[in-house]
Design an enzyme around this catalytic site. Sequence first.
Site, mmCIF file in Angstrom:
data_model
loop_
_atom_site.group_PDB
_atom_site.id
_atom_site.type_symbol
_atom_site.label_atom_id
_atom_site.label_comp_id
_atom_site.label_asym_id
_atom_site.label_seq_id
_atom_site.Cartn_x
_atom_site.Cartn_y
_atom_site.Cartn_z
ATOM 1 N N ASP A 18 -12.367 6.674 4.617
ATOM 2 C CA ASP A 18 -11.156 7.503 4.648
ATOM 3 C C ASP A 18 -11.515 8.941 4.333
ATOM 4 O O ASP A 18 -11.721 9.268 3.166
ATOM 5 C CB ASP A 18 -10.137 6.949 3.645
ATOM 6 C CG ASP A 18 -8.799 7.681 3.694
ATOM 7 O OD1 ASP A 18 -8.690 8.711 4.369
ATOM 8 O OD2 ASP A 18 -7.863 7.198 3.025
ATOM 9 N N TYR A 53 0.840 -1.205 0.000
ATOM 10 C CA TYR A 53 0.000 0.000 0.000
ATOM 11 C C TYR A 53 0.874 1.253 0.000
ATOM 12 O O TYR A 53 0.671 2.173 -0.796
ATOM 13 C CB TYR A 53 -0.899 -0.060 1.230
ATOM 14 C CG TYR A 53 -1.907 1.034 1.372
ATOM 15 C CD1 TYR A 53 -3.064 1.049 0.598
ATOM 16 C CD2 TYR A 53 -1.730 2.048 2.309
ATOM 17 C CE1 TYR A 53 -4.008 2.050 0.756
ATOM 18 C CE2 TYR A 53 -2.664 3.041 2.478
ATOM 19 C CZ TYR A 53 -3.808 3.044 1.696
ATOM 20 O OH TYR A 53 -4.748 4.033 1.856
ATOM 21 N N ASP A 97 -3.983 4.451 9.945
ATOM 22 C CA ASP A 97 -4.887 3.568 9.194
ATOM 23 C C ASP A 97 -5.017 2.234 9.917
ATOM 24 O O ASP A 97 -4.034 1.737 10.488
ATOM 25 C CB ASP A 97 -4.330 3.278 7.792
ATOM 26 C CG ASP A 97 -4.568 4.399 6.805
ATOM 27 O OD1 ASP A 97 -5.134 5.445 7.175
ATOM 28 O OD2 ASP A 97 -4.167 4.227 5.635
#
Lengths: 124, 124
Positions: free
Chosen positions: B38, B14, B99
Amino acid sequence: MATPEQMEAAVLAYVAAFAAGDPEQAVAIFAEDAVVEDPVGTPPKVGHAAIREFYQASMATGAKLVLDGPIRLAEGHAAFAFHVPLHFDGKDMEIHVIDTFAFNADGKVREMRAFFGPGNMIAK
Amino acid sequence: MATPEQMEAAVLAYVAAFAAGDPEQAVAIFAEDAVVEDPVGTPPKVGHAAIREFYQASMATGAKLVLDGPIRLAEGHAAFAFHVPLHFDGKDMEIHVIDTFAFNADGKVREMRAFFGPGNMIAK
């Protein structure tokens, strides 16, 4: 909706509770019916009594939280990275953890999740 | 159950996807029916098409992710802290984000949540 100020204060009170070794100060940030999943993947502790017992045991180890970087504040949620210094098996170690808090409308934590695993205990 | 190795590889892929500016590399870590929130509190993007569109737009800004501290790996979950350097309004700024990824049994991300808000954009 919990304000950023309420959410930041809750995180700082939580860190301060460990510094003071005061489980009741940690319990006070949670809603009566809050859910604590620490670490993620273990059976949740639900409600003040179970949460109190959990923090009594955690703090009895002498664990202190050292924040790493700024507290992240999203809508109704906080996330923060920290490490816990500890002396284990004759060595200075650290456990690296990320916690997330979800808040209710009164600014109390309704859900706490702690993200870490065996690989996050590392030599200092 | 996703292994620690699979989960760490997904996080690194990612970050590498942003470094390369390659949205498809980011999409590839997600399950077909994955949900991306997000930041937390905004409408989720559901499924590969919506997720692709989201990362195409994100990466078009030139955003790169700089990991801060170790990736936390719990059972079926990863969490990681990072910042995004950016030039905004004539100033060098950083956005600080955490995250969380939840994985399915195949090692694909089934849910991603990004924790940050206005207070997390700070002068460098």
